[in-house]
Design a protein around this motif. Structure first.
Motif, PDB file in Angstrom:
ATOM      1  N   ALA A   2       0.823  -1.216   0.000  1.00  0.00           N
ATOM      2  CA  ALA A   2       0.000   0.000   0.000  1.00  0.00           C
ATOM      3  C   ALA A   2       0.850   1.256   0.000  1.00  0.00           C
ATOM      4  N   THR A   3       1.915   1.268   0.785  1.00  0.00           N
ATOM      5  CA  THR A   3       2.684   2.492   1.005  1.00  0.00           C
ATOM      6  C   THR A   3       3.940   2.607   0.147  1.00  0.00           C
ATOM      7  N   ASN A   4       4.321   1.524  -0.515  1.00  0.00           N
ATOM      8  CA  ASN A   4       5.484   1.560  -1.409  1.00  0.00           C
ATOM      9  C   ASN A   4       5.283   0.556  -2.543  1.00  0.00           C
ATOM     10  N   PRO A   5       4.216   0.730  -3.322  1.00  0.00           N
ATOM     11  CA  PRO A   5       3.861  -0.299  -4.310  1.00  0.00           C
ATOM     12  C   PRO A   5       4.823  -0.422  -5.478  1.00  0.00           C
ATOM     13  N   PHE A   6       5.447   0.696  -5.870  1.00  0.00           N
ATOM     14  CA  PHE A   6       6.272   0.694  -7.074  1.00  0.00           C
ATOM     15  C   PHE A   6       7.733   1.064  -6.798  1.00  0.00           C
ATOM     16  N   GLY A   7       8.124   1.012  -5.529  1.00  0.00           N
ATOM     17  CA  GLY A   7       9.521   1.247  -5.172  1.00  0.00           C
ATOM     18  C   GLY A   7       9.904   2.697  -4.990  1.00  0.00           C
ATOM     19  N   ASN A   8       8.935   3.613  -5.058  1.00  0.00           N
ATOM     20  CA  ASN A   8       9.257   5.031  -4.887  1.00  0.00           C
ATOM     21  C   ASN A   8       8.250   5.731  -3.974  1.00  0.00           C
ATOM     22  N   GLY A   9       7.703   4.948  -3.033  1.00  0.00           N
ATOM     23  CA  GLY A   9       6.778   5.504  -2.047  1.00  0.00           C
ATOM     24  C   GLY A   9       7.489   5.779  -0.736  1.00  0.00           C
ATOM     25  N   TYR A  10       6.965   5.227   0.343  1.00  0.00           N
ATOM     26  CA  TYR A  10       7.580   5.393   1.658  1.00  0.00           C
ATOM     27  C   TYR A  10       8.521   4.233   1.953  1.00  0.00           C
TER      28      TYR A  10
ATOM     29  N   GLN B 192      12.651   3.411   4.054  1.00  0.00           N
ATOM     30  CA  GLN B 192      13.826   3.888   4.783  1.00  0.00           C
ATOM     31  C   GLN B 192      15.050   3.154   4.261  1.00  0.00           C
ATOM     32  N   GLY B 193      16.148   3.876   4.098  1.00  0.00           N
ATOM     33  CA  GLY B 193      17.389   3.227   3.689  1.00  0.00           C
ATOM     34  C   GLY B 193      17.602   3.273   2.193  1.00  0.00           C
ATOM     35  N   GLU B 194      18.338   2.294   1.682  1.00  0.00           N
ATOM     36  CA  GLU B 194      18.707   2.259   0.276  1.00  0.00           C
ATOM     37  C   GLU B 194      17.500   1.900  -0.585  1.00  0.00           C
ATOM     38  N   ALA B 195      17.460   2.472  -1.768  1.00  0.00           N
ATOM     39  CA  ALA B 195      16.324   2.254  -2.662  1.00  0.00           C
ATOM     40  C   ALA B 195      16.191   0.797  -3.068  1.00  0.00           C
ATOM     41  N   ASP B 196      17.315   0.094  -3.192  1.00  0.00           N
ATOM     42  CA  ASP B 196      17.243  -1.301  -3.609  1.00  0.00           C
ATOM     43  C   ASP B 196      17.162  -2.251  -2.420  1.00  0.00           C
ATOM     44  N   ALA B 197      17.107  -1.711  -1.206  1.00  0.00           N
ATOM     45  CA  ALA B 197      16.983  -2.552  -0.013  1.00  0.00           C
ATOM     46  C   ALA B 197      16.285  -1.768   1.094  1.00  0.00           C
TER      47      ALA B 197
END
Length: 317
Positions: A241-249, A251-256
């Protein structure tokens, strides 16, 4: 191309509230070394949150008893505020914490989840050892628009990374093309760990593989594997719900990233500490531990969610 987020462990016993963390949702593979700072606000990366009227479709791969399927479908139904439990704390009350992410993002959109269709794939058409690509293939058997397609694999099915560094994943994939527009659907995979790794993916209903050893708690629906699946499914739904496509909410690294539930690993109630899930409610008849009531008289154990308005882990009890 599909993207997926992995549900992993962070074996950092000395970190505050980090409890052998069997449950961290992350993009792709990641070494198990994350530490969680409880006072860090999950950052909003300006991407879309999941919104609209979304059907949650359940794709059962392998053999599940009707009673097991009912545990999960009743949980999905319990998320809706239109059919709330008459007893608090409730599953719907737990889910309302996700609304705070929408408020902070100044989003006028809302999310409404409902139980969609169920697909039974009991003949193991893809075998008993699956890749992530095959998980997405199975997820595509659900609705292609306005959907979260949940793949649930039976206890005799192995999946890449399962029991090694994840208990489930979530991500998004291209769906239907309608009037020239390509839609995406969200997907989740969760495995039944009862046979393969209950100490890794079904804690606290089984003694943990590592760390402080305490007696396992009673599973509220008397099914260690499926009650463990509900914990992981709940966490992954919050992340979806809060980070469905990897660019929502996150913490930390985008890929982890750490997300709404994985930012609070091992916390289920007030008083939680490494090896102890917290001061949970106990069913006087069965002795099972839980923290939320659902429809049809169900009881569930649900993970703490990170409250972005207070920068704390929010628990129901």
């Amino acid at each position: 191309m599909s993207s997926s987020l992995s549900w992993k462990s962070t074996h950092c016993i000395l970190s505050l509230f980090v409890l052998i963390s069997f449950i961290n949702v992350c993009f792709a593979s990641r070494k198990l070394t994350a530490l969680v700072e409880q006072n860090n606000l999950l950052q909003y990366h300006k991407g879309a949150l999941l919104s609209g009227k979304i059907s949650v479709n359940l794709i059962w791969y392998g053999k599940f008893k009707p009673s097991q399927r009912a545990i999960v479908s009743d949980f999905i139904t319990s998320l809706s505020t239109s059919t709330p439990s008459k007893t608090n704390p409730s599953v719907a009350q737990w889910w309302k914490t996700t609304e705070k992410y929408y408020h902070l993002a100044n989003s006028k959109n809302t999310l409404s989840l409902s139980l969609g269709k169920q697909v039974l794939l009991e003949k193991y058409s893809l075998g008993k050892s699956l890749t992530q690509k095959q998980i997405v293939q199975l997820a595509s058997k659900g609705e292609q628009k306005d959907a979260i397609n949940v793949v649930l694999t039976a206890s005799d099915v192995a999946v890449d990374g399962f029991c090694v560094n994840r208990c489930g994943t979530h991500g998004a994939s291209k769906g239907a093309v309608i009037k020239g527009k390509t839609y995406r659907f969200a997907y989740i995979w969760v495995g039944n760990s009862e046979t393969l790794c209950p100490g890794y993916c079904a804690w606290p209903f089984h003694q943990p593989i590592y760390g402080p050893q305490s007696p396992p708690l009673g599973a509220p629906n008397n099914d260690v594997g499926v009650d463990g699946m509900v914990i992981n499914l709940a966490s992954l739904l919050a992340g979806t719900a809060t980070n469905p496509f990897g660019n929502g909410y996150y913490q930390g690294e985008a890929d982890a990233p750490l997300e709404a539930a994985s930012a609070c690993p091992g916390v289920y109630a007030n008083g939680a500490y490494p090896g102890y899930a917290g001061d949970l409610l106990v069913d006087k008849t069965t002795g099972a531990s839980y923290n939320a009531h659902g429809t049809n008289g169900r009881k569930y154990l649900l993970p703490s969610l990170y409250d972005p308005s207070t920068s704390t882990c929010s628990t129901l009890v």
